[in-house]
Design an enzyme around this catalytic site. Structure first.
Site, PDB file in Angstrom:
ATOM      1  N   ARG A   1       5.938 122.333  -2.952  1.00 24.57           N
ATOM      2  CA  ARG A   1       5.568 122.606  -4.337  1.00 24.57           C
ATOM      3  C   ARG A   1       4.192 123.261  -4.330  1.00 24.57           C
ATOM      4  O   ARG A   1       3.415 123.082  -3.399  1.00 24.57           O
ATOM      5  CB  ARG A   1       5.537 121.322  -5.169  1.00 24.57           C
ATOM      6  CG  ARG A   1       4.398 120.390  -4.845  1.00 24.57           C
ATOM      7  CD  ARG A   1       4.367 119.148  -5.712  1.00 24.57           C
ATOM      8  NE  ARG A   1       5.490 118.275  -5.426  1.00 24.57           N
ATOM      9  CZ  ARG A   1       5.606 117.036  -5.904  1.00 24.57           C
ATOM     10  NH1 ARG A   1       4.645 116.548  -6.695  1.00 24.57           N
ATOM     11  NH2 ARG A   1       6.639 116.284  -5.608  1.00 24.57           N
ATOM     12  N   VAL A  11       3.487 114.889  -0.584  1.00 18.52           N
ATOM     13  CA  VAL A  11       4.030 114.383   0.683  1.00 18.52           C
ATOM     14  C   VAL A  11       4.879 113.148   0.432  1.00 18.52           C
ATOM     15  O   VAL A  11       5.964 112.989   1.009  1.00 18.52           O
ATOM     16  CB  VAL A  11       2.889 114.069   1.676  1.00 18.52           C
ATOM     17  CG1 VAL A  11       3.437 113.316   2.893  1.00 18.52           C
ATOM     18  CG2 VAL A  11       2.197 115.337   2.127  1.00 18.52           C
ATOM     19  N   ASP A  12       4.396 112.254  -0.438  1.00 19.42           N
ATOM     20  CA  ASP A  12       5.145 111.038  -0.762  1.00 19.42           C
ATOM     21  C   ASP A  12       6.513 111.363  -1.360  1.00 19.42           C
ATOM     22  O   ASP A  12       7.446 110.562  -1.251  1.00 19.42           O
ATOM     23  CB  ASP A  12       4.359 110.170  -1.752  1.00 19.42           C
ATOM     24  CG  ASP A  12       3.117 109.556  -1.107  1.00 19.42           C
ATOM     25  OD1 ASP A  12       3.085 109.492   0.139  1.00 19.42           O
ATOM     26  OD2 ASP A  12       2.188 109.175  -1.844  1.00 19.42           O
ATOM     27  N   GLU A  13       6.609 112.539  -1.967  1.00 20.22           N
ATOM     28  CA  GLU A  13       7.868 112.947  -2.586  1.00 20.22           C
ATOM     29  C   GLU A  13       8.584 114.010  -1.753  1.00 20.22           C
ATOM     30  O   GLU A  13       9.384 114.789  -2.263  1.00 20.22           O
ATOM     31  CB  GLU A  13       7.592 113.454  -4.006  1.00 20.22           C
ATOM     32  CG  GLU A  13       7.011 112.357  -4.899  1.00 20.22           C
ATOM     33  CD  GLU A  13       6.643 112.861  -6.292  1.00 20.22           C
ATOM     34  OE1 GLU A  13       6.849 114.059  -6.557  1.00 20.22           O
ATOM     35  OE2 GLU A  13       6.143 112.052  -7.095  1.00 20.22           O
ATOM     36  N   CYS A  14       8.246 114.032  -0.431  1.00 13.57           N
ATOM     37  CA  CYS A  14       8.927 114.861   0.581  1.00 13.57           C
ATOM     38  C   CYS A  14       8.638 116.349   0.456  1.00 13.57           C
ATOM     39  O   CYS A  14       9.365 117.171   1.043  1.00 13.57           O
ATOM     40  CB  CYS A  14      10.441 114.632   0.553  1.00 13.57           C
ATOM     41  SG  CYS A  14      10.909 112.943   0.967  1.00 13.57           S
TER      42      CYS A  14
END
Length: 441
Positions: free
Chosen positions: A330, A376-379
């Site tokens: 993103r 990063v936490d959401e890939c």
């Protein structure tokens, strides 16, 4: 036949059958066990033993004679006990010929082990020097494309004794992994692992780039571009460190890189014009005879479709990205232009001496960093990599501690651990200039 009593009686510690056959072991009476009956020295006796007193050592000597001597590997090769690692001696099981585990930081033991470790390092180094591919893989953490070996074969066809110097007169030098092919590491000093990863690594070279050619007396250098450590596509890129951080993909093999140099970077004079033309023709003929395509762009087209963002170095980054689900990358919370304005504040700040100013500048950068970690936490791993690359390309050293966690997190999630080692070693000693030859250290 009456046997003499053992002085220890039923409490005797001996387990030897021969001892039990020779001596009786009757239980002691209560009086004998009483402490009051314990043998006390007489008042007339001195602390020194009297001359008329004698000690009978015969029993002890007999026990020593009957005791089995532990076999030594050097002298008792035929001893049946040699292979018996759990032989019992008087009821005690012991393991023989096992070195104790001693912490290596113990001073006395380090004196013993350090020379052995140093010897092992030297032997391993010699072994690696005998296998160029293994040396490159072990020290630089990457595999080389097939065109790398083809270029070395071409150079050997031109100069069997010194293939690494074929382009020297034209102002181009083979470096990096070519130093391994030229056996320059054979008698070199053994360095720390990070030193090899910094060998010919210029200031703005990201982990994805590995220098293989340098233009003498300039910041121009060519190298392989790998989006992943195991990439052997052979894509080559160009950077001039004196002009900044921007890279340009200029070909699909190292022959493209040398020809690009001869067409665009070589300093042509009336004295070398013929040599330049002859070298270019030799390269083209060799490539044609060995089915090496020159100036092709098929691989570049494929890669350009996989690039998720350009980043400050303009070569872009490639990460797994599902365009339908928009999973894997993103955009950053700020545009490139705004991010550059924020980062420019750090150029005049010493993060140690000017902590207040540094914290003020970080207050603007921190939300972008936090947003990258949330991604990063959401890939969306590519976001952290993009920000890390941008901070790296900006070039301010006081941001190293900010970018390092971003690099480590992104490369970990992308399963590119080799690049973690490379970026860590680079940030530990990020040198400017163009003299980056490890062999001169």
């Amino acid at each position: 036949m009456d046997k003499p009593d053992c002085k220890y009686g039923a409490d005797c510690y001996q387990k030897n059958p021969a001892h039990k056959e020779k001596y009786r072991h009757p239980p002691q009476t209560a009086a004998e066990r009483s402490p009051a009956k314990a043998k006390q020295p007489s008042p007339s006796s001195s602390t020194k033993r009297n001359s008329d007193q004698s000690v009978d050592h015969s029993e002890a000597l007999e026990e020593v004679k009957r005791c089995k001597r532990p076999p030594t590997p050097e002298k008792d090769n035929d001893n049946v006990e040699e292979n018996d690692k759990s032989h019992e001696y008087y009821g005690m099981t012991r393991q023989r010929y096992t070195l104790p585990e001693v912490p290596m930081d113990v001073g006395l033991m380090s004196d013993i082990y350090d020379p052995q470790i140093e010897f092992s390092k030297k032997e391993e180094y010699k072994e690696l020097c005998g296998d160029s591919k293994m040396f490159i893989k072990h020290k630089f953490l990457v595999d080389m494309p097939s065109c790398f070996d083809a270029m070395w074969a071409f150079c050997r066809s031109k100069n069997e004794e010194k293939p690494g110097e074929v382009f020297d007169k034209l102002g181009l030098r083979l470096v990096g992994p070519f130093d391994v092919m030229a056996k320059k590491f054979k008698d070199a000093k053994i360095h720390e692992p990070g030193d090899y990863l910094r060998h010919w690594r210029f200031y703005y070279d990201p982990p994805e780039f590995q220098t293989i050619l340098v233009k003498k007396d300039s910041g121009v250098h060519y190298g392989y571009w790998r989006d992943q450590p195991d990439d052997t596509s052979g894509l080559v890129a160009l950077n001039n460190v004196n002009k900044g951080c921007e890279f340009k993909i200029i070909g699909e093999n190292i022959f493209d890189a040398v020809i690009h140099f001869l067409e665009n970077e070589v300093t042509t004079t009336p004295f070398n014009k013929a040599s330049v033309a002859a070298m270019k023709k030799s390269l083209e003929d060799w490539a044609k005879s060995n089915d090496i395509k020159l100036k092709a762009n098929d691989k570049q087209k494929v890669r350009s479709k996989q690039v998720v963002c350009k980043t400050f170095h303009k070569a872009g980054i490639v990460v797994p990205f599902d365009r339908k689900k928009e999973l894997g990358y993103r955009e950053l919370l700020e545009s490139d232009a705004n991010l550059k304005k924020i980062l420019s504040q750090f150029d005049r700040i010493n993060n140690t001496a000017d902590k207040a100013e540094f914290d003020t500048a970080m207050s603007q950068l921190q939300p972008i960093v936090t947003g990258a970690f949330i991604a990063v936490d959401e890939c969306d791993f590519g976001t952290a990599l993009e920000l890390a690359i941008d901070l790296f390309c900006h070039g301010t050293k006081n941001l190293h501690d900010v970018m390092k966690p971003l690099f480590v997190t992104a490369y970990s999630m992308l399963q590119r651990p080799q690049y973690i080692a490379i970026i860590k070693s680079h940030l530990e000693d990020r040198r400017q200039g163009t003299d980056l030859d490890l062999l001169k250290k």
